[in-house]
Write a protein that holds these residues in place. Structure first.
Motif, short mmCIF file in Angstrom:
data_model
loop_
_atom_site.label_atom_id
_atom_site.label_comp_id
_atom_site.label_asym_id
_atom_site.label_seq_id
_atom_site.Cartn_x
_atom_site.Cartn_y
_atom_site.Cartn_z
N TYR A 67 0.85 -1.18 0.00
CA TYR A 67 0.00 0.00 0.00
C TYR A 67 0.89 1.23 0.00
CZ TYR A 67 -3.51 -3.27 1.78
OH TYR A 67 -4.35 -4.34 1.95
N GLU A 68 0.42 2.30 -0.66
CA GLU A 68 1.11 3.59 -0.61
C GLU A 68 0.05 4.65 -0.35
OE1 GLU A 68 3.51 6.44 -3.66
OE2 GLU A 68 4.05 4.32 -3.65
N GLY A 69 0.18 5.32 0.80
CA GLY A 69 -0.81 6.31 1.16
C GLY A 69 -0.37 7.16 2.33
N VAL A 70 -1.23 8.10 2.71
CA VAL A 70 -0.96 9.03 3.80
C VAL A 70 -1.50 8.41 5.09
CG1 VAL A 70 -1.39 11.33 4.71
CG2 VAL A 70 -1.06 11.00 2.25
N VAL A 71 -0.67 8.40 6.13
CA VAL A 71 -1.07 7.81 7.40
C VAL A 71 -2.05 8.72 8.10
CG1 VAL A 71 -0.26 6.99 9.64
CG2 VAL A 71 1.15 6.64 7.61
N ILE A 72 -3.18 8.15 8.53
CA ILE A 72 -4.21 8.90 9.25
C ILE A 72 -4.04 8.70 10.75
CG2 ILE A 72 -6.69 9.17 9.61
CD1 ILE A 72 -5.75 10.04 6.84
N SER A 73 -3.89 7.44 11.19
CA SER A 73 -3.72 7.18 12.62
C SER A 73 -3.01 5.85 12.83
CB SER A 73 -5.06 7.18 13.35
OG SER A 73 -5.81 6.07 12.95
N VAL A 74 -2.42 5.71 14.04
CA VAL A 74 -1.72 4.50 14.44
C VAL A 74 -2.12 4.20 15.88
CG1 VAL A 74 0.53 3.44 14.87
CG2 VAL A 74 0.27 5.04 13.00
N ASP A 75 -2.44 2.95 16.16
CA ASP A 75 -2.60 2.53 17.55
C ASP A 75 -1.99 1.13 17.69
OD1 ASP A 75 -4.49 0.72 16.57
OD2 ASP A 75 -6.20 1.90 17.23
N ASP A 76 -2.23 0.47 18.80
CA ASP A 76 -1.62 -0.83 19.05
C ASP A 76 -2.15 -1.94 18.15
OD1 ASP A 76 -0.07 0.24 21.02
OD2 ASP A 76 -1.42 -0.31 22.65
N GLN A 77 -3.34 -1.76 17.60
CA GLN A 77 -3.98 -2.82 16.82
C GLN A 77 -3.89 -2.62 15.31
OE1 GLN A 77 -5.17 -5.50 18.38
NE2 GLN A 77 -4.46 -4.56 20.27
N GLU A 78 -4.00 -1.34 14.86
CA GLU A 78 -4.06 -1.11 13.42
C GLU A 78 -3.46 0.22 13.01
OE1 GLU A 78 -8.21 -1.42 12.60
OE2 GLU A 78 -8.66 0.52 13.46
N LEU A 79 -3.17 0.29 11.73
CA LEU A 79 -2.67 1.50 11.08
C LEU A 79 -3.72 1.88 10.04
CD1 LEU A 79 -0.04 3.32 10.45
CD2 LEU A 79 0.32 1.69 8.63
N ILE A 80 -4.16 3.11 10.03
CA ILE A 80 -5.16 3.56 9.06
C ILE A 80 -4.49 4.52 8.11
CG2 ILE A 80 -7.36 4.75 8.73
CD1 ILE A 80 -8.12 3.89 11.57
N ILE A 81 -4.60 4.23 6.81
CA ILE A 81 -4.03 5.11 5.78
C ILE A 81 -5.13 5.56 4.83
CG2 ILE A 81 -1.74 4.07 5.91
CD1 ILE A 81 -2.38 2.59 3.32
N SER A 82 -4.85 6.67 4.15
CA SER A 82 -5.78 7.21 3.17
C SER A 82 -5.17 7.06 1.78
CB SER A 82 -6.06 8.67 3.48
OG SER A 82 -6.84 9.24 2.46
#
Length: 103
Positions: A67-82
């Protein structure tokens, strides 16, 4: 000026030794190590950059997809990208590697 001719490159053969460890010393064999998952420090760095509202363009590699995208948030369980205004959730334990492409 005198020109020095190109000399052949010197190759050195490495030695493979099958020594066993004794009681005082343990021998390290890199062939037996398991590749670690994503380093925690990289995720902590990304999280710190998000606190300062820095946009981070990353390349995230999993076992099956890149995947190539802008990181929205990070926590202990998941990484969310746009990616193209779509939010994609990637589980942290599935991530093989993260490359920061641009800040």
């Amino acid at each position: 000026m005198n020109k020095i001719p190109n000399e052949p490159t010197l190759f050195v053969n490495t030695v493979s030794d099958k020594k066993e460890s004794n009681e005082n010393q343990v021998y390290f064999d890199s062939r037996k190590t398991v590749r670690k998952k994503v380093a925690r420090y990289r995720l902590e760095d990304i999280n710190a950059m998000l606190l300062y509202k820095i946009n981070i363009l990353c390349e995230i590699s999993t076992k099956t997809t890149i995947y190539e995208g802008v990181v929205i948030s990070v926590d202990d369980q998941e990484l969310i990208i746009s990616i193209d205004n779509n939010h994609i959730k990637i589980a942290i334990n599935e991530i093989e590697d993260i490359n920061i492409l641009r800040l």
